[in-house]
Design a protein around this motif. Sequence first.
Motif, short mmCIF file in Angstrom:
data_model
loop_
_atom_site.label_atom_id
_atom_site.label_comp_id
_atom_site.label_asym_id
_atom_site.label_seq_id
_atom_site.Cartn_x
_atom_site.Cartn_y
_atom_site.Cartn_z
N PHE A 38 0.86 -1.27 0.00
CA PHE A 38 0.05 -0.17 0.00
C PHE A 38 0.93 1.24 -0.02
O PHE A 38 0.67 2.20 -0.79
N MET A 39 2.03 1.27 0.79
CA MET A 39 2.86 2.52 0.99
C MET A 39 3.42 2.62 -0.32
O MET A 39 3.60 3.87 -0.91
N VAL A 40 4.05 1.86 -1.03
CA VAL A 40 4.74 1.76 -2.21
C VAL A 40 3.82 2.35 -3.45
O VAL A 40 4.14 3.34 -4.18
N ARG A 41 2.78 1.39 -3.37
CA ARG A 41 1.71 1.96 -4.59
C ARG A 41 0.99 3.43 -4.24
O ARG A 41 0.77 4.04 -5.25
N GLY A 42 1.23 3.88 -3.00
CA GLY A 42 0.72 5.49 -2.66
C GLY A 42 1.41 6.21 -3.48
O GLY A 42 1.06 7.43 -4.00
N GLY A 43 2.99 6.22 -3.85
CA GLY A 43 3.51 7.04 -4.67
C GLY A 43 4.05 8.10 -4.11
O GLY A 43 4.22 9.01 -4.91
N LEU A 108 -3.16 -4.21 -6.16
CA LEU A 108 -3.46 -2.88 -5.85
C LEU A 108 -3.32 -2.03 -7.39
O LEU A 108 -2.51 -2.21 -7.88
N PRO A 109 -4.42 -1.29 -7.72
CA PRO A 109 -4.53 -0.37 -8.75
C PRO A 109 -3.56 0.76 -8.57
O PRO A 109 -3.36 1.09 -7.21
N GLU A 110 -2.95 1.47 -9.65
CA GLU A 110 -2.47 2.84 -9.34
C GLU A 110 -3.44 4.03 -9.03
O GLU A 110 -4.59 3.81 -9.38
N PRO A 111 -2.93 4.95 -8.05
CA PRO A 111 -3.99 5.71 -7.46
C PRO A 111 -4.32 6.73 -8.64
O PRO A 111 -3.48 7.05 -9.25
N SER A 112 -5.53 7.29 -8.43
CA SER A 112 -6.06 8.13 -9.56
C SER A 112 -5.64 9.72 -9.23
O SER A 112 -5.79 10.24 -10.16
N GLY A 117 -3.65 8.29 -3.36
CA GLY A 117 -2.11 7.68 -3.22
C GLY A 117 -1.68 8.05 -1.87
O GLY A 117 -1.04 7.45 -1.05
N GLY A 118 -2.01 9.47 -1.20
CA GLY A 118 -1.69 9.74 0.06
C GLY A 118 -2.64 8.77 1.22
O GLY A 118 -2.06 8.40 2.07
N ALA A 119 -3.96 8.79 0.77
CA ALA A 119 -4.72 7.75 1.72
C ALA A 119 -4.37 6.39 1.59
O ALA A 119 -4.22 5.45 2.69
#
Length: 221
Positions: A38-43, A108-112, A117-119
């Motif tokens: 989750f943290m990595v995907r948050g970007g 996990l999808p890329e954040p929109s 991403g922060g959430a």
Amino acid sequence: MHVRSVLIPITATSRRDLIERFAQLLVGLFLYGVALGFMVRGGIGVAPWDVLALGLVEQSGVGYGAMTVIVSLLVLLLWIPLRQRMGLGTVLNALLVGPSAALALAILPEPSSVWVGGAMFIFGLVLLAFATGLYIAADFGPGPRDGLMTGLMRLTGWAVWLVRTLIEGSVLLLGFLLGGPVGIGTVLFAFGIGPLIGLFLPRITRRRQARSQQLGELRPA
């Protein structure tokens, strides 16, 4: 009851206590890897050790999950001159967190947006603190990075804050130089992980100790 092992001896009040704690360890390590995903995907940046892992990924092309395992095993090699003893939890930590993180990243999808991403990052941070409480309270030995810290503390006699700061700072700098992502999430992790673990760990530990004592009292004579 005592379980003989070439690792740190495992003590349990009963067989059921051992099974429950082992299950807690596995759940904790799986959730720890999911939290990293989750943290990595948050970007928006990652923890210092993940800055290093992702920097090495950038340079080598090895996947993040596999690199997480490689970094953990390399850290365990540093235990040898420090004369640290591993526990079953130490070995499983090194081997299982990376694959569960890779699984989370695959799903996990890329954040929109940066807000999404922060959430995702904040959710991962809270989940990581909870997962840390689970696997530490299971009491099967420290994780590779925690053992490195305690080993250096014993060797140098330095305070925990100084040793932890030097380790995390060195890892962060090396990872940054290798191209790892540093951002606001890195700062949030630095200031947030300690209080969050302090929130979860004592409560989970008390519940686990009470449960272990209860199972010990229920053990047939």
